[in-house]
Design a protein around this motif. Structure first.
Motif, PDB file in Angstrom:
ATOM      1  N   ARG A 150       0.849  -1.186   0.000  1.00  0.00           N
ATOM      2  CA  ARG A 150       0.000   0.000   0.000  1.00  0.00           C
ATOM      3  C   ARG A 150       0.888   1.241   0.000  1.00  0.00           C
ATOM      4  NH1 ARG A 150      -2.631   0.240   6.101  1.00  0.00           N
ATOM      5  NH2 ARG A 150      -0.672   0.194   7.243  1.00  0.00           N
ATOM      6  N   ALA A 151       0.361   2.300  -0.571  1.00  0.00           N
ATOM      7  CA  ALA A 151       1.076   3.572  -0.612  1.00  0.00           C
ATOM      8  C   ALA A 151       0.697   4.395   0.613  1.00  0.00           C
ATOM      9  CB  ALA A 151       0.700   4.338  -1.883  1.00  0.00           C
ATOM     10  N   TYR A 152       1.560   5.346   0.961  1.00  0.00           N
ATOM     11  CA  TYR A 152       1.206   6.289   2.009  1.00  0.00           C
ATOM     12  C   TYR A 152       1.674   7.685   1.638  1.00  0.00           C
ATOM     13  CZ  TYR A 152       6.030   6.053   3.794  1.00  0.00           C
ATOM     14  OH  TYR A 152       7.395   6.114   3.909  1.00  0.00           O
ATOM     15  N   ARG A 153       1.019   8.662   2.243  1.00  0.00           N
ATOM     16  CA  ARG A 153       1.374  10.076   2.079  1.00  0.00           C
ATOM     17  C   ARG A 153       1.411  10.689   3.467  1.00  0.00           C
ATOM     18  NH1 ARG A 153       1.785  14.098  -1.458  1.00  0.00           N
ATOM     19  NH2 ARG A 153       1.030  16.167  -0.911  1.00  0.00           N
ATOM     20  N   MET A 154       2.436  11.481   3.740  1.00  0.00           N
ATOM     21  CA  MET A 154       2.546  12.158   5.029  1.00  0.00           C
ATOM     22  C   MET A 154       1.659  13.407   5.006  1.00  0.00           C
ATOM     23  SD  MET A 154       4.503  10.179   6.710  1.00  0.00           S
ATOM     24  CE  MET A 154       4.722  11.142   8.187  1.00  0.00           C
ATOM     25  N   VAL A 155       0.740  13.500   5.963  1.00  0.00           N
ATOM     26  CA  VAL A 155      -0.150  14.649   6.102  1.00  0.00           C
ATOM     27  C   VAL A 155      -0.106  15.072   7.570  1.00  0.00           C
ATOM     28  CG1 VAL A 155      -2.515  15.499   5.879  1.00  0.00           C
ATOM     29  CG2 VAL A 155      -1.656  13.812   4.248  1.00  0.00           C
ATOM     30  N   SER A 156       0.397  16.256   7.819  1.00  0.00           N
ATOM     31  CA  SER A 156       0.521  16.798   9.182  1.00  0.00           C
ATOM     32  C   SER A 156       1.254  15.826  10.114  1.00  0.00           C
ATOM     33  CB  SER A 156      -0.856  17.143   9.758  1.00  0.00           C
ATOM     34  OG  SER A 156      -1.505  18.084   8.946  1.00  0.00           O
ATOM     35  N   GLY A 157       2.327  15.235   9.618  1.00  0.00           N
ATOM     36  CA  GLY A 157       3.151  14.342  10.434  1.00  0.00           C
ATOM     37  C   GLY A 157       2.613  12.940  10.604  1.00  0.00           C
ATOM     38  N   LYS A 158       1.503  12.599   9.932  1.00  0.00           N
ATOM     39  CA  LYS A 158       0.917  11.257  10.041  1.00  0.00           C
ATOM     40  C   LYS A 158       0.829  10.622   8.663  1.00  0.00           C
ATOM     41  CE  LYS A 158      -1.955  12.355  14.019  1.00  0.00           C
ATOM     42  NZ  LYS A 158      -3.298  12.498  14.528  1.00  0.00           N
ATOM     43  N   LYS A 159       0.904   9.296   8.633  1.00  0.00           N
ATOM     44  CA  LYS A 159       0.771   8.567   7.373  1.00  0.00           C
ATOM     45  C   LYS A 159      -0.709   8.355   7.052  1.00  0.00           C
ATOM     46  CE  LYS A 159       5.111   6.011   7.500  1.00  0.00           C
ATOM     47  NZ  LYS A 159       5.739   4.690   7.613  1.00  0.00           N
ATOM     48  N   VAL A 160      -1.098   8.718   5.836  1.00  0.00           N
ATOM     49  CA  VAL A 160      -2.439   8.443   5.316  1.00  0.00           C
ATOM     50  C   VAL A 160      -2.241   7.397   4.229  1.00  0.00           C
ATOM     51  CG1 VAL A 160      -4.428   9.396   4.111  1.00  0.00           C
ATOM     52  CG2 VAL A 160      -3.243  10.776   5.833  1.00  0.00           C
ATOM     53  N   TYR A 161      -2.917   6.250   4.353  1.00  0.00           N
ATOM     54  CA  TYR A 161      -2.667   5.098   3.494  1.00  0.00           C
ATOM     55  C   TYR A 161      -3.689   4.932   2.375  1.00  0.00           C
ATOM     56  CZ  TYR A 161       0.454   3.554   7.231  1.00  0.00           C
ATOM     57  OH  TYR A 161       1.457   3.471   8.154  1.00  0.00           O
ATOM     58  N   SER A 162      -3.236   4.314   1.286  1.00  0.00           N
ATOM     59  CA  SER A 162      -4.142   3.835   0.244  1.00  0.00           C
ATOM     60  C   SER A 162      -4.676   2.482   0.709  1.00  0.00           C
ATOM     61  CB  SER A 162      -3.387   3.658  -1.078  1.00  0.00           C
ATOM     62  OG  SER A 162      -2.502   2.542  -0.997  1.00  0.00           O
ATOM     63  N   SER A 163      -5.567   1.912  -0.071  1.00  0.00           N
ATOM     64  CA  SER A 163      -5.974   0.531   0.181  1.00  0.00           C
ATOM     65  C   SER A 163      -4.826  -0.371  -0.243  1.00  0.00           C
ATOM     66  CB  SER A 163      -7.203   0.182  -0.649  1.00  0.00           C
ATOM     67  OG  SER A 163      -8.282   1.001  -0.280  1.00  0.00           O
ATOM     68  N   TYR A 164      -4.809  -1.593   0.287  1.00  0.00           N
ATOM     69  CA  TYR A 164      -3.788  -2.563  -0.117  1.00  0.00           C
ATOM     70  C   TYR A 164      -4.038  -3.044  -1.540  1.00  0.00           C
ATOM     71  CZ  TYR A 164      -1.498  -3.316   4.401  1.00  0.00           C
ATOM     72  OH  TYR A 164      -0.761  -3.171   5.547  1.00  0.00           O
ATOM     73  N   SER A 165      -2.969  -3.413  -2.199  1.00  0.00           N
ATOM     74  CA  SER A 165      -3.071  -4.052  -3.514  1.00  0.00           C
ATOM     75  C   SER A 165      -3.706  -5.427  -3.332  1.00  0.00           C
ATOM     76  CB  SER A 165      -1.670  -4.224  -4.112  1.00  0.00           C
ATOM     77  OG  SER A 165      -0.929  -5.152  -3.325  1.00  0.00           O
ATOM     78  N   SER A 166      -4.025  -6.071  -4.438  1.00  0.00           N
ATOM     79  CA  SER A 166      -4.466  -7.460  -4.370  1.00  0.00           C
ATOM     80  C   SER A 166      -3.297  -8.307  -3.874  1.00  0.00           C
ATOM     81  CB  SER A 166      -4.883  -7.954  -5.756  1.00  0.00           C
ATOM     82  OG  SER A 166      -5.986  -7.207  -6.209  1.00  0.00           O
ATOM     83  N   VAL A 167      -3.619  -9.411  -3.236  1.00  0.00           N
ATOM     84  CA  VAL A 167      -2.581 -10.316  -2.722  1.00  0.00           C
ATOM     85  C   VAL A 167      -1.928 -11.042  -3.888  1.00  0.00           C
ATOM     86  CG1 VAL A 167      -2.162 -12.366  -1.287  1.00  0.00           C
ATOM     87  CG2 VAL A 167      -3.767 -10.604  -0.518  1.00  0.00           C
ATOM     88  N   VAL A 168      -0.584 -11.142  -3.839  1.00  0.00           N
ATOM     89  CA  VAL A 168       0.179 -11.861  -4.856  1.00  0.00           C
ATOM     90  C   VAL A 168       0.838 -13.067  -4.188  1.00  0.00           C
ATOM     91  CG1 VAL A 168       2.162 -11.710  -6.410  1.00  0.00           C
ATOM     92  CG2 VAL A 168       0.576  -9.787  -6.244  1.00  0.00           C
ATOM     93  N   LYS A 169       0.695 -14.209  -4.826  1.00  0.00           N
ATOM     94  CA  LYS A 169       1.248 -15.467  -4.313  1.00  0.00           C
ATOM     95  C   LYS A 169       2.584 -15.739  -5.005  1.00  0.00           C
ATOM     96  CE  LYS A 169      -0.011 -20.350  -4.502  1.00  0.00           C
ATOM     97  NZ  LYS A 169      -1.088 -21.263  -4.877  1.00  0.00           N
ATOM     98  N   VAL A 170       3.612 -16.091  -4.211  1.00  0.00           N
ATOM     99  CA  VAL A 170       4.947 -16.370  -4.755  1.00  0.00           C
ATOM    100  C   VAL A 170       5.432 -17.693  -4.186  1.00  0.00           C
ATOM    101  CG1 VAL A 170       7.314 -15.556  -4.961  1.00  0.00           C
ATOM    102  CG2 VAL A 170       5.478 -13.895  -4.835  1.00  0.00           C
ATOM    103  N   LYS A 171       5.762 -18.624  -5.091  1.00  0.00           N
ATOM    104  CA  LYS A 171       6.295 -19.922  -4.655  1.00  0.00           C
ATOM    105  C   LYS A 171       7.813 -19.887  -4.840  1.00  0.00           C
ATOM    106  CE  LYS A 171       5.472 -24.811  -4.932  1.00  0.00           C
ATOM    107  NZ  LYS A 171       4.576 -25.852  -5.389  1.00  0.00           N
ATOM    108  N   VAL A 172       8.525 -19.732  -3.720  1.00  0.00           N
ATOM    109  CA  VAL A 172       9.970 -19.592  -3.744  1.00  0.00           C
ATOM    110  C   VAL A 172      10.620 -20.959  -4.002  1.00  0.00           C
ATOM    111  CG1 VAL A 172      11.999 -18.929  -2.380  1.00  0.00           C
ATOM    112  CG2 VAL A 172       9.910 -17.570  -2.263  1.00  0.00           C
ATOM    113  N   LYS A 173      11.657 -20.933  -4.863  1.00  0.00           N
ATOM    114  CA  LYS A 173      12.349 -22.160  -5.245  1.00  0.00           C
ATOM    115  C   LYS A 173      13.502 -22.461  -4.301  1.00  0.00           C
ATOM    116  CE  LYS A 173      11.356 -20.751  -9.912  1.00  0.00           C
ATOM    117  NZ  LYS A 173      11.843 -20.188 -11.122  1.00  0.00           N
TER     118      LYS A 173
END
Length: 173
Positions: A150-173
């Motif tokens: 998720r992205a964030y932007r600093m507004v008056s010293g606090k983080k304001v967040y976007s919604s999370y992206s869709s979940v991505v699945k990774v199968k590590v080798k």
């Protein structure tokens, strides 16, 4: 109506009234009373003086000048809106004991927070806060991991967040 064309703008639109001189747009937040924002002749106005994540309320009234006198309509109903950051799209590539993650830049973002879980419905934990749009998660075990960002932007010293992206699945080798 109030719409958010971007993270730092709210567009207020109303219906036209015939035979008037113009409109006065008023705005308030939870911490301020009603204040006149501007007078316009159009039936919309873009407010470019908003902070991301703050809710703003608007009302409008028409006015007509006749000689030296100005006559006002009643105020419209109140409409509210809030700007937010866009949600980014996360992509991932599995490697040997690592996952390479990347996402699209979000306009107005100061940074990004990447979280990971070991099951799709498991508890996600923050693994990285960065200003970049990619991250290589190394020293992983040979198994499946789940990521979102998720992205964030600093507004008056606090983080304001976007919604999370869709979940991505990774199968590590």
């Amino acid at each position: 109506s109030v719409t958010a064309p971007s993270y730092n703008q709210l567009k207020v639109t109303w219906k036209r009234i015939a035979d008037i001189t113009g409109y006065e747009l008023y705005r308030k937040t939870s911490s301020t009373g009603w204040k006149k924002l501007k007078s316009v002749t159009a039936i919309s106005c873009t407010d470019k003086t908003v902070a991301t994540g703050t809710t703003y309320s608007y009302k409008v009234r028409a006015y007509k000048k006749v000689g030296s006198k100005t006559y006002y309509s009643s105020y419209s109903s109140t409409k509210s809106g809030k700007t937010k950051l866009s949600t980014t799209k996360l992509t991932a590539k599995a490697g040997k004991k690592q996952a390479t993650l990347s996402w699209k830049k979000v306009s107005g973002a100061n940074g990004y927070e990447l979280v990971r879980a070991t099951s799709k419905t498991g508890k996600f934990s923050k693994i990285k806060s960065t200003t970049k749009t990619s991250y290589k998660n190394t020293s992983l075990k040979k198994k499946t991991y789940y990521y979102k960002v998720r992205a964030y932007r600093m507004v008056s010293g606090k983080k304001v967040y976007s919604s999370y992206s869709s979940v991505v699945k990774v199968k590590v080798k």
